[in-house]
Write an enzyme that holds these catalytic residues in place. Structure first.
Site, PDB file in Angstrom:
ATOM      1  N   ARG A  21       0.825  -1.205   0.000  1.00  0.00           N
ATOM      2  CA  ARG A  21       0.000   0.000   0.000  1.00  0.00           C
ATOM      3  C   ARG A  21       0.866   1.266   0.000  1.00  0.00           C
ATOM      4  O   ARG A  21       0.341   2.378   0.035  1.00  0.00           O
ATOM      5  CB  ARG A  21      -0.923  -0.009   1.210  1.00  0.00           C
ATOM      6  CG  ARG A  21      -1.802  -1.250   1.230  1.00  0.00           C
ATOM      7  CD  ARG A  21      -3.040  -1.094   2.048  1.00  0.00           C
ATOM      8  NE  ARG A  21      -3.809  -2.341   2.013  1.00  0.00           N
ATOM      9  CZ  ARG A  21      -5.070  -2.445   2.384  1.00  0.00           C
ATOM     10  NH1 ARG A  21      -5.725  -1.385   2.793  1.00  0.00           N
ATOM     11  NH2 ARG A  21      -5.688  -3.603   2.335  1.00  0.00           N
ATOM     12  N   LYS A  71      14.563  -7.098   3.312  1.00  0.00           N
ATOM     13  CA  LYS A  71      15.069  -6.227   4.376  1.00  0.00           C
ATOM     14  C   LYS A  71      16.394  -6.687   4.973  1.00  0.00           C
ATOM     15  O   LYS A  71      17.157  -5.874   5.496  1.00  0.00           O
ATOM     16  CB  LYS A  71      14.032  -6.105   5.498  1.00  0.00           C
ATOM     17  CG  LYS A  71      12.750  -5.394   5.093  1.00  0.00           C
ATOM     18  CD  LYS A  71      11.823  -5.257   6.287  1.00  0.00           C
ATOM     19  CE  LYS A  71      10.529  -4.558   5.916  1.00  0.00           C
ATOM     20  NZ  LYS A  71       9.662  -4.332   7.101  1.00  0.00           N
ATOM     21  N   ASN A  92      14.592  -1.107   5.984  1.00  0.00           N
ATOM     22  CA  ASN A  92      13.375  -0.957   5.184  1.00  0.00           C
ATOM     23  C   ASN A  92      13.360   0.343   4.384  1.00  0.00           C
ATOM     24  O   ASN A  92      12.446   0.568   3.592  1.00  0.00           O
ATOM     25  CB  ASN A  92      12.125  -1.039   6.075  1.00  0.00           C
ATOM     26  CG  ASN A  92      11.905   0.217   6.895  1.00  0.00           C
ATOM     27  OD1 ASN A  92      12.846   0.934   7.234  1.00  0.00           O
ATOM     28  ND2 ASN A  92      10.659   0.488   7.247  1.00  0.00           N
ATOM     29  N   ASP A 108      10.681   1.139  11.040  1.00  0.00           N
ATOM     30  CA  ASP A 108       9.570   0.409  11.648  1.00  0.00           C
ATOM     31  C   ASP A 108       9.466   0.690  13.146  1.00  0.00           C
ATOM     32  O   ASP A 108       8.358   0.785  13.687  1.00  0.00           O
ATOM     33  CB  ASP A 108       9.729  -1.096  11.426  1.00  0.00           C
ATOM     34  CG  ASP A 108       9.408  -1.513   9.998  1.00  0.00           C
ATOM     35  OD1 ASP A 108       8.604  -0.813   9.346  1.00  0.00           O
ATOM     36  OD2 ASP A 108       9.953  -2.526   9.535  1.00  0.00           O
ATOM     37  N   ALA A 138       9.015  -7.859  12.255  1.00  0.00           N
ATOM     38  CA  ALA A 138       8.369  -6.683  12.839  1.00  0.00           C
ATOM     39  C   ALA A 138       8.580  -6.633  14.341  1.00  0.00           C
ATOM     40  O   ALA A 138       8.751  -5.552  14.922  1.00  0.00           O
ATOM     41  CB  ALA A 138       6.876  -6.698  12.512  1.00  0.00           C
ATOM     42  N   THR A 160       7.204 -21.071  18.313  1.00  0.00           N
ATOM     43  CA  THR A 160       8.496 -21.740  18.227  1.00  0.00           C
ATOM     44  C   THR A 160       9.460 -21.029  19.166  1.00  0.00           C
ATOM     45  O   THR A 160       9.934 -19.927  18.875  1.00  0.00           O
ATOM     46  CB  THR A 160       9.047 -21.696  16.784  1.00  0.00           C
ATOM     47  OG1 THR A 160       8.076 -22.262  15.892  1.00  0.00           O
ATOM     48  CG2 THR A 160      10.353 -22.460  16.664  1.00  0.00           C
ATOM     49  N   TYR A 224      -3.613  -4.880  10.086  1.00  0.00           N
ATOM     50  CA  TYR A 224      -4.573  -3.802   9.809  1.00  0.00           C
ATOM     51  C   TYR A 224      -5.640  -4.196   8.792  1.00  0.00           C
ATOM     52  O   TYR A 224      -6.422  -3.348   8.357  1.00  0.00           O
ATOM     53  CB  TYR A 224      -3.851  -2.523   9.358  1.00  0.00           C
ATOM     54  CG  TYR A 224      -2.971  -2.651   8.141  1.00  0.00           C
ATOM     55  CD1 TYR A 224      -3.486  -2.512   6.857  1.00  0.00           C
ATOM     56  CD2 TYR A 224      -1.612  -2.910   8.282  1.00  0.00           C
ATOM     57  CE1 TYR A 224      -2.688  -2.619   5.742  1.00  0.00           C
ATOM     58  CE2 TYR A 224      -0.789  -3.023   7.168  1.00  0.00           C
ATOM     59  CZ  TYR A 224      -1.332  -2.879   5.900  1.00  0.00           C
ATOM     60  OH  TYR A 224      -0.526  -2.989   4.794  1.00  0.00           O
TER      61      TYR A 224
END
Length: 284
Positions: A21, A71, A92, A108, A138, A160, A224
């Site tokens: 987006r 990344k 990023n 981020d 993230a 994990t 989101y």
């Protein structure tokens, strides 16, 4: 507006990239501020991303964003990497300097904290422990952000355990919790973060009992789509303040846009609607 021969160009590299987006987001800002520039999606295979990033100065790009799986792959080609990006282990945002050098950043962490402060202005790092579910890329940024914001205790639960332990070893200051004990790890927490894709459209909801979570705790989700996940709906129903995942996406874009186009952009309600596809994008 029409592009001139002096237009500033940036974009996003990913594989795939069609889901991103970011073009809609940056395109909105470009039109809002009347900037002579463009932001384009670039589908780049992982084995070609180093070559593609190296080509940015030659093609006249101001820089680019990087999405999964790029990344972690671009470190060898960058001339300078911001210490936070090095600590997180991911870049990023790439900025091409006036001399043609490539500088890498991770925005981020900034995006998460800004989103948290916007949606839950009463939150402070000193309020108490944070419990995080997940151990993906993230989450690495979120852990670093919370550490820098003064959160003294971070509890991490991942299905994990080995992956959670690897993250804790890299970043330090993290207590790994067994998956079976994730509900109990909410006791006394001031912040709960879902850093997984659980609850995303097409995915099962996050399996987490909130009964141990204090009513004063803030609950954040990086998902989101939908904007209000089952976790956020359950948290809101019991009186917790909630933070949706869209804010992180929007705020993490601000530093890159300012670097590339020379304008500090604002996150507005209209922007949220445009990025969600609930309002028309400006026509270019």
């Amino acid at each position: 507006m029409m592009l001139s021969g002096k237009a500033r160009i940036a974009g996003v590299m990913g594989w795939p990239v069609s889901h991103s987006r970011s073009p809609r987001l940056h395109g909105y800002w470009l039109d809002r501020y009347g900037i002579d520039g463009a932001y384009i999606p670039m589908a780049v295979r992982p084995e070609r991303v180093v070559e593609a990033v190296r080509s940015l100065p030659l093609l006249g790009f101001a820089g680019c964003n990087l999405t999964v799986p790029h990344k972690e792959l671009v470190f060898p080609v960058l001339d300078q990497v911001d210490p936070l990006a090095r600590r997180i282990g991911a870049v990023n945002t790439v900025v091409v300097t006036g001399e043609g050098a490539l500088h890498g950043y991770n925005t981020d962490a900034f995006g998460f904290i800004e989103s948290l402060r916007e949606a839950a202005p009463g939150w402070r790092g000193s309020r108490g422990p944070a419990t995080i579910i997940g151990a993906g890329g993230a989450v690495r940024a979120i852990v670093a952000a919370l550490q820098d914001a003064g959160v003294a205790e971070i509890r991490l639960a991942n299905r994990t355990r080995a992956r959670a332990e690897a993250l804790a070893a890299d970043l330090g200051g993290v207590t790994v919790v067994d998956w079976a004990d994730r509900g109990a790890a909410l006791a006394g927490a001031a912040l709960l973060v879902n850093g997984t894709t659980q609850g995303m459209t097409g995915e099962p909801p996050l399996d987490l009992d909130l009964s141990h979570l204090p009513a004063r705790a803030v609950v954040a989700d990086i998902v989101y789509v939908p904007l209000v996940t089952p976790l956020l709906a359950a948290a809101a129903a019991r009186g917790n303040a909630i933070v949706d995942g869209l804010g992180m996406l929007l705020h993490q874009a601000r530093p890159g846009f300012e670097h590339w186009f020379g304008q500090a952009p604002e996150v507005t309600p209209e922007l949220r609607q445009v990025v969600l596809g609930q309002a028309a994008s400006p026509v270019r």
